[in-house]
Design an enzyme around this catalytic site. Structure first.
Site, PDB file in Angstrom:
ATOM      1  CE  LYS C  78      -3.911   1.932   2.656  1.00  0.00           C
ATOM      2  NZ  LYS C  78      -4.764   1.739   3.857  1.00  0.00           N
ATOM      3  CB  SER C 153      -8.023   3.574   2.834  1.00  0.00           C
ATOM      4  OG  SER C 153      -7.219   2.901   3.788  1.00  0.00           O
ATOM      5  CB  SER C 177      -8.352   0.678   5.701  1.00  0.00           C
ATOM      6  OG  SER C 177      -9.054   1.895   5.743  1.00  0.00           O
TER       7      SER C 177
END
Lengths: 97, 501, 485
Positions: C78, C153, C177
């Site tokens: 990420k 996210s 997330s």
């Protein structure tokens, strides 16, 4: 808690947060913030025992400390490499006043 | 506290009606090797931005880890200042924007400071036989900011930022408003600095910014039986203790004059921040504390709390040696020093005390050691701006010199000459004495010398015989001229004995 | 060769046995990314050093040198997690040009285990969002249906694994997330216990809630990766010193007698009926495996989202204050003074959602409001934690849906952010209390979108989570379903 938030408060908050907020966007922002504040306002309904301690962190362990020992600093060219403006020695910022 | 007053009432105020109220905030840089939350060096004077890392520059993703030594030094200071030591202490963020504050917040302590209430006793500046107590509100640990160098040309040039100092551990010591004069504030600062240096928690070097103080001051004025308080002013930029005293003195006068003019009280005007301007010897307005100074303190979620056990605190307590006040007592009580001399000696720091103790013990005469160190040594240190560590005469050499004085081998005047020679030519005691031609004079020589003086000064002898033993003094100088090595005391006693006075 | 269906475990095993080379695995990933990512947008960038590292690893293996436990595994990271020398943006214009000096501890551990960082995945800016619509680098798509969001996210990290671009990825979870996008994309995602995995190098959203974790095609893969990234880090004061059990060793233990609590508050109004049915079916599977199911009550659950939307913005308002145009970020040009530089830079560098949350947090911490918002929310947080403590006196795991609905359409919630916030309703409590939680696929909706099941355990009991998830996956094939298959 108040569910509504006036223009003046929004402008004050934007100043504190150092975020430029054009006058044209103040009302819209106030509305967005009010919407969330209204939702979180339901916390008011939660009845709490008198002695409840706030829980600030997801860990309640204690005493993470390190010895007073030196570790190498980052070389200046490397640390300054991400700065938008530097003279190779200092970070540069526009004048304060 | 805020009654309205008339011009007439205000003009009739006398000095006795005014009490000066002073509180201090002192930032002390703790003497750690590495910074408060990272391993970068705290060494002063490195080229800009060479002592930084991702943590102290607030790089995205970086996290702080507390330095154990900073905690220990804070606790040590707190114990020496009679503070309550927290068994549970935590970290909070103080949020504000400034370019030398990399994270946009300072890690500090808000509601659980490491040191709670304490106190410091000072000599009363009006009567040194008494003491006055300054209560300490708290002492908390926090990280220092970096350095901003602004363009002084007023051309609107960029400011330059050096983050070497960022993250250096500071202990902020906050007093209650207990000081009643600028002189007392200065005395507090002197005593505090002395304690900190005795503890070896900070070198307190003000030039390097390792000790900084801000003052809060206002006046309490008695007007027709009511008490009125003037608005509080915070004074910054007091970069020496002398400057602090002058700034506070200046501010007390300014506030009184201003109040006489406008009558404004603490409830009429906001707290002001003023800066001391050394060039003009005045304070100037920096800012009014506006409502927007809102630091939004909250617990730092990147750090966890610290708990302290009795054992840990006791182990730190055991590291504390005698403090200045205890040394004064000991020097007066055990070594017979006068309070003034003890104070002067303690004020010079631990090195001088150790020097004194060595010499006093070695030569067996504390008073003599105290006199010599108080006069000869300290005068030399003052004149040459040296420290005891760099004083050319070691305590062993001084001991040897004074041992000879105590043993009667040297008189004080000659001993001073010897000392001068020792310093000037880097000589040992004996070599300096040889250089000056000082050698022991035996009893026969003394007796012969005295006989000669008796023969040559019948008038003086008559006076002595007449009961005025002090008249012998006139012969001492003459003895010296005849034989500089003759001990004045011995000459005096021998003459008196021979004359039978 | 197409390796896009290999699990992480298979990659590692096949590389170790010499069946495949690391070079081939990396080339396959890069090829898949090149083919499919232009439409998915799950990556912000790939790493130029992936291939050379793979080649070096092949040489290392050929030379018979010892290999790390993840040797040969291409893994996506990420973009809110720092990679030394590789731009790390957190999905923000503010950090468009930011190149970290150091690897995050997680990345360092992965690299030391011989995993190969393939690239950086898209995310909601600073992890603020549940859809990956709020990235400066464009919207990511759900590989099951490009009209739908992948969740957020960590949407890019979920999407790339679901689409077969990479066998595994690393995400971060502040309020769901990892789990919510795992659920939306049909992959397995673990949020470890707070403190289990170092946060050093994770660009903070809300420090007391953030936790890094793996996203992969099976619980077994998550166990493999979690073993590598777990453990105390002296650079993170909040990282735990607890022992790390052998997560792989317990995967195959039977579930007989395992006590699973069904939290009744997770099945009240707002829950999609298809999800309700899938979760109920999953409960039956676990029952058949010997688990004992009981209903439990966690009365403060309904307030979790409200507490979360006070605490997270408060912390964020402070965490994001460092983005000021001085040291690490974008700076607005042509300003006259410092104040203007700050305010313009932050206005321009942050997206609207981020600015809104910063202002919300600033307001909630400001003088006069602290007690009513931050303090009150932190007390409610205590009650939520106590609900867990009580629950775990009688059960070993808590089971429920990961999300109230399957993936929603792109733009669906743009006029109604609160509806989006409620996508986190079942996930935020684990962050508030710190417990570990996993989302595993347990069904497919009529529209062909995955459905996720959430399991939560006591702090530091990831082993039971992974074991239960693995046993479930041994009995079912939901986790093996792929888009367009």
């Amino acid at each position: 808690m108040s569910d509504s938030i006036d223009r003046e408060t929004v402008e004050q908050v934007a100043r504190l947060a150092c975020i430029d907020l054009p006058a044209s966007r103040v009302d819209e922002t106030a509305k967005q913030l009010a919407e969330i504040l209204e939702y979180v306002g339901q916390l008011e309904q939660v009845s709490l025992p008198d002695d409840v301690e706030p829980f600030f962190g997801a860990t309640e362990s204690v005493n993470a400390i390190r010895k007073d020992e030196l570790s190498p600093s980052v070389a200046r060219p490397d640390i300054l490499s991400n700065a938008p403006d530097s003279d190779g020695e200092f970070y540069q910022v526009p004048p304060v006043f | 506290m805020n009654a309205a007053t008339t011009q007439e009432q205000r003009q009739s105020i006398s000095e006795d009606d005014v009490t000066i109220i002073i509180g201090l905030e002192v930032h002390v840089q703790l003497d750690t090797k590495s910074k408060l939350f990272c391993g970068c060096s705290t060494e002063f004077g490195a080229p800009p931005n060479t002592q930084t890392c991702v943590v102290c520059t607030g790089a995205p993703g970086s996290l702080p880890v507390i330095n154990q030594q900073a905690l220990r030094l804070s606790i040590k200071t707190g114990l020496a200042l009679n503070c309550e030591i927290a068994r549970f202490t935590k970290w909070d963020r103080k949020n504000y924007f400034y370019p030398d504050l990399p994270k946009g917040y300072q890690i500090s302590q808000f509601d659980k400071p490491i040191c709670g209430l304490g106190y410091l006793d000072l000599f009363d500046q009006r009567d040194k036989s008494k003491t006055r107590r300054v209560v300490l509100e708290r002492a908390h640990l926090e990280e220092d900011a970096g350095k901003s160098i602004h363009d002084e040309s007023k051309q609107g040039g960029n400011s330059r930022i050096d983050l070497n100092r960022t993250g250096t551990p500071l202990l902020e010591i906050v007093t209650q408003p207990d000081m009643r004069s600028a002189a007392e504030a200065r005395a507090f600062l002197n005593e505090l600095k002395l304690i900190l240096t005795y503890l070896e928690v900070s070198d307190c070097n003000m030039q390097q910014g390792n000790l900084r103080c801000d003052g809060n001051i206002n006046l309490h004025i008695r007007v027709d039986g009511q008490q009125i308080a003037t608005p509080i002013v915070e004074i910054k930029n007091m970069n020496s203790f002398r400057a602090a005293e002058r700034a506070l003195d200046y501010e007390a006068v300014r506030q009184l004059e201003l109040w006489k003019q406008n009558g404004l009280t603490i409830s009429d005007a906001p707290k002001q921040t003023r800066g001391w301007d050394a060039a003009t010897q005045t304070t100037t307005l920096q800012r009014e504390k506006e409502a927007s100074a809102d630091y939004r303190y909250f617990p730092d979620p990147d750090l966890i709390a610290v708990t302290l056990s009795e054992e840990e605190i006791d182990s730190i307590r055991s590291e504390i040696d005698r403090l200045p006040a205890q040394w004064r007592e000991e020097l007066i009580g055990q070594h017979g020093l006068k309070p003034y001399d003890a104070d002067v000696m303690v004020g010079q720091g631990r090195g001088v005390i150790d020097y004194f103790l060595n010499v006093a013990e070695g030569c067996g005469n504390s008073k003599m050691a105290a006199n010599w160190i108080g006069q000869e040594v300290l005068r030399f240190l003052n004149e040459s701006e040296a420290t005891i560590e760099s004083y050319p005469i070691t305590s062993t050499q001084m001991t040897e010199l004074l041992t000879r004085v105590v043993g009667g081998e040297l008189d004080q005047t000659r001993a001073k000459e010897v000392l001068e020679q020792m310093i000037e030519f880097q000589l040992e005691v004996q070599s300096a004495m040889d250089k000056l031609g000082i050698k022991p004079v035996d009893n026969q020589e003394i007796e012969a010398l005295c006989q000669q003086l008796i023969n040559e000064n019948p008038q003086v002898i008559e006076q002595i015989k007449g009961g005025n033993a002090k008249a012998v003094g006139a012969l001492i100088g003459k003895a010296r001229k005849l034989n500089p090595n003759a001990s004045p005391g011995l000459v005096k006693n021998t003459i008196l004995k021979m004359v039978g006075g | 060769m197409d390796f896009s269906n290999l699990t992480a475990t298979q990659c590692v095993n096949q590389f170790a046995s010499g069946e495949v080379t690391a070079t081939a695995l990396v080339q396959s990933c890069l090829h898949q990314i090149q083919q499919n990512d232009p439409s998915l947008n799950s990556f912000i960038r790939t790493s130029d050093s992936a291939l050379p590292i793979a080649q070096a690893l092949d040489i290392k293996r050929a030379a018979g040198k010892p290999l790390g436990p993840l040797a040969g595994l291409p893994i996506a990271i990420k973009d809110g997690i720092c990679t030394a020398g590789l731009k790390t943006t957190a999905g923000s214009r503010m950090l468009e040009e930011f190149v970290p000096v150091d690897d995050a501890t997680t990345v360092k551990r992965l690299v030391e285990a011989d995993a190969i960082v393939i690239g950086k995945t898209n995310m909601d800016e600073f992890a603020m969002g549940s859809s990956t619509e709020h990235s400066h680098f464009g919207i990511s798509k759900n590989p099951w249906n490009h009209q739908y969001v992948p969740g957020g996210s960590s949407g890019g990290s979920a999407s790339c694994v679901a689409a077969g671009l990479t066998p595994a990825s690393i995400g971060s979870d502040t309020g769901g997330s990892i789990r919510q996008p795992a659920s939306f994309c049909g992959v397995t995602g673990l949020k470890p216990t707070y403190g289990r995995v170092s946060r050093f190098g994770l660009i903070a959203f809300a420090s007391s809630l953030d936790q890094i974790g793996p996203m992969a095609r099976s619980a077994e893969d998550c166990a493999l990766i979690t073993s590598v990234i777990s453990g105390h880090d002296p650079k993170d004061s909040t990282s735990a010193k607890n022992d790390i059990p052998d997560f792989l060793a317990t995967l195959n233990q039977p579930l007989k007698g395992l006590r699973i609590g069904i939290c009744k508050q997770h099945f009240e109004e707002g829950l999609d009926s298809e999800i309700n049915d899938s979760v109920k079916a999953a409960i039956q599977v676990l029952k058949n495996l010997g688990a004992v199911i009981t209903e439990i009550s966690m009365p403060h659950t309904p307030y979790a989202v409200a507490a979360y939307y006070v605490i997270a913005p408060c912390e964020a308002s402070s965490n994001l204050a460092r983005f000021d145009g001085v040291r690490y970020t974008h700076r607005t040009e042509g300003v006259k003074d410092l104040a203007e530089m700050y305010c313009q830079t932050r206005a321009e560098g942050f997206g609207n959602e981020v600015k809104k949350r910063i202002m919300l947090g600033t307001y909630a911490l400001s003088s006069g409001y602290y007690d009513a918002y931050y303090l009150k929310a932190s007390k409610v947080r205590r009650m939520i934690k106590q609900d867990y403590d009580t629950a775990f006196e009688s059960v070993d795991l808590i089971l429920g849906p990961t999300t109230p609905t399957p993936a929603f359409q792109i733009g669906e919630h743009s006029q109604n952010p609160l509806a989006m916030y409620l996508a986190d309703i079942y996930t935020v409590s684990a962050n508030l209390s710190g417990v570990p939680a996993i989302s595993i696929p347990c069904g497919i909706s009529n529209r062909g979108l995955p459905i996720g099941l959430q399991l939560q355990a006591r702090s530091f009991d990831e082993a039971t989570l992974l074991q239960t998830a693995h046993q479930f996956q041994m009995e079912t094939d939901w986790h093996t379903r792929r888009p367009n298959q």
